[in-house]
Design a protein around this motif. Sequence first.
Motif, mmCIF file in Angstrom:
data_model
loop_
_atom_site.group_PDB
_atom_site.id
_atom_site.type_symbol
_atom_site.label_atom_id
_atom_site.label_comp_id
_atom_site.label_asym_id
_atom_site.label_seq_id
_atom_site.Cartn_x
_atom_site.Cartn_y
_atom_site.Cartn_z
ATOM 1 N N LYS A 228 -2.545 -6.045 -33.414
ATOM 2 C CA LYS A 228 -2.797 -7.478 -33.379
ATOM 3 C C LYS A 228 -3.366 -7.846 -32.005
ATOM 4 N N LEU A 229 -4.605 -8.325 -32.000
ATOM 5 C CA LEU A 229 -5.281 -8.710 -30.761
ATOM 6 C C LEU A 229 -5.509 -10.214 -30.774
ATOM 7 N N ASP A 230 -5.074 -10.872 -29.720
ATOM 8 C CA ASP A 230 -5.198 -12.320 -29.586
ATOM 9 C C ASP A 230 -6.645 -12.696 -29.268
ATOM 10 N N ASN A 231 -6.876 -13.972 -28.997
ATOM 11 C CA ASN A 231 -8.204 -14.456 -28.636
ATOM 12 C C ASN A 231 -8.618 -13.962 -27.245
ATOM 13 N N LEU A 232 -9.926 -13.861 -27.032
ATOM 14 C CA LEU A 232 -10.499 -13.633 -25.692
ATOM 15 C C LEU A 232 -10.008 -12.347 -25.047
ATOM 16 N N ILE A 233 -9.887 -11.297 -25.830
ATOM 17 C CA ILE A 233 -9.518 -9.978 -25.311
ATOM 18 C C ILE A 233 -10.766 -9.113 -25.256
ATOM 19 N N HIS A 234 -10.825 -8.242 -24.254
ATOM 20 C CA HIS A 234 -11.934 -7.287 -24.166
ATOM 21 C C HIS A 234 -11.386 -5.871 -24.206
ATOM 22 N N VAL A 235 -11.879 -5.080 -25.154
ATOM 23 C CA VAL A 235 -11.561 -3.653 -25.243
ATOM 24 C C VAL A 235 -12.853 -2.898 -24.980
ATOM 25 N N ALA A 236 -12.895 -2.150 -23.892
ATOM 26 C CA ALA A 236 -14.129 -1.490 -23.466
ATOM 27 C C ALA A 236 -14.362 -0.193 -24.236
ATOM 28 N N ALA A 249 -3.685 -13.145 -25.257
ATOM 29 C CA ALA A 249 -5.015 -13.609 -24.867
ATOM 30 C C ALA A 249 -5.408 -13.183 -23.460
ATOM 31 N N MET A 250 -6.691 -12.861 -23.310
ATOM 32 C CA MET A 250 -7.346 -12.567 -22.036
ATOM 33 C C MET A 250 -6.904 -11.255 -21.418
ATOM 34 N N ALA A 251 -6.192 -10.422 -22.168
ATOM 35 C CA ALA A 251 -5.918 -9.066 -21.687
ATOM 36 C C ALA A 251 -7.215 -8.263 -21.745
ATOM 37 N N GLY A 252 -7.275 -7.197 -20.949
ATOM 38 C CA GLY A 252 -8.489 -6.398 -20.916
ATOM 39 C C GLY A 252 -8.208 -4.928 -20.674
ATOM 40 N N LEU A 253 -8.914 -4.081 -21.411
ATOM 41 C CA LEU A 253 -8.819 -2.635 -21.224
ATOM 42 C C LEU A 253 -10.151 -2.123 -20.717
ATOM 43 N N ALA A 254 -10.162 -1.482 -19.549
ATOM 44 C CA ALA A 254 -11.373 -0.844 -19.052
ATOM 45 C C ALA A 254 -11.619 0.457 -19.819
ATOM 46 N N GLY A 255 -12.804 1.016 -19.649
ATOM 47 C CA GLY A 255 -13.256 2.125 -20.463
ATOM 48 C C GLY A 255 -12.338 3.331 -20.483
ATOM 49 N N SER A 256 -12.201 3.932 -21.663
ATOM 50 C CA SER A 256 -11.477 5.188 -21.891
ATOM 51 C C SER A 256 -9.979 5.081 -21.647
ATOM 52 N N THR A 257 -9.437 3.873 -21.672
ATOM 53 C CA THR A 257 -7.988 3.696 -21.585
ATOM 54 C C THR A 257 -7.367 3.988 -22.945
ATOM 55 N N LYS A 258 -6.234 4.692 -22.932
ATOM 56 C CA LYS A 258 -5.518 5.016 -24.161
ATOM 57 C C LYS A 258 -4.152 4.342 -24.130
ATOM 58 N N VAL A 259 -3.933 3.427 -25.082
ATOM 59 C CA VAL A 259 -2.679 2.683 -25.172
ATOM 60 C C VAL A 259 -1.906 3.191 -26.377
#
Length: 342
Positions: A228-236, A249-259
């Motif tokens: 579940k991803l809220d509004n205004l999130i960026h997944v690189a 909202a407004m969380a961000g993952l930079a490239g190649s991050t593994k959650v």
Amino acid sequence: MELSLDELVGRLGGELVGDPAVRIRQIASIEAAAEGELAFLSNPKLGAALATSRASAFILTPKAAGLTDRPRILTADPYLYFARAAQLFNPPKRPVAGLQAGAVVASELHPSVCVGANAVIGQDCRIGENCVIGAGCVIGDGVVIGADSLLHAGVKIYDGCVIGARAILHSGAVIGADGLGFARDAERRWVKIPQIGRVLVGDDVEIGANTTIDRGALDDTVIGNGVKLDNLIHVAHNCQVGDDTIMAAMAGLAGSTKVGKRVMVGGKAGFSGHLEVADDIVVSAATNVTKSIDKAGVYTSLVPIQTHADWVRNFSHLRRLDAMAERVRELEKKLAELEKKS
């Protein structure tokens, strides 16, 4: 829809105390509830609100059963019961199947699919049964969307991306745009690296308004089942998000991050690239995650709010922290020498 409490418990379970014939037509908050509505209370410390509420019935824990003599449904998790009751009383609206005015479709569709006004669906797409493609959506070539998925107006899905079954994508979501992939030449100019991966989204995923998920540079960006991803999130690009993870909202993952799986991420939290975050971790709002986390727990890095004057004073100390640490090391060294002499 209107149900008696007896009918409601028959569908959702729970222990009913009070008149089973009471009719319920909607869910509401304790403060705003009116006759014919059902409210919930998770925290018994707020039980005083029950006395002034106009709700016809309540959802309570067994420990809170004695806080009111009005009809109540007892359950271990009132908030979860409320969520399921809210779904029951508020089923999603479904438009009539078929193509609305201005829709442009270059792929064969099942008769149960609804395509909204001015939506565009490219070639070689596979759209599952009972899907709703909202007005103004743009679906690129070769896209796969699983059955019973709902795309609200204005969703964009780039070529080759895959969306699982029962997905909900809110307006403005962009799936499969290029990630930030550039190399620098000798003249310090940026040379674009083609992003040739895809975005793979699992089943039962919800993606909020104006959230963007970049396609992989070489491998795929992967969003697991139940995310579940809220509004205004960026997944690189090239990120992986495990099953049943939720991000505000407004969380961000930079490239190649593994959650990992079942991770909970607060609003405005940020993750540096190429990190790995284990399962069952909670990251507090506004936290900056700059290194991998391999142990389950709650992680926080934000500074508590304070007056501006206090912040200036504390930050002035922080600027001298390195010098203070060096002085402490020197003092410890001198103290050790004195202890040897004595």
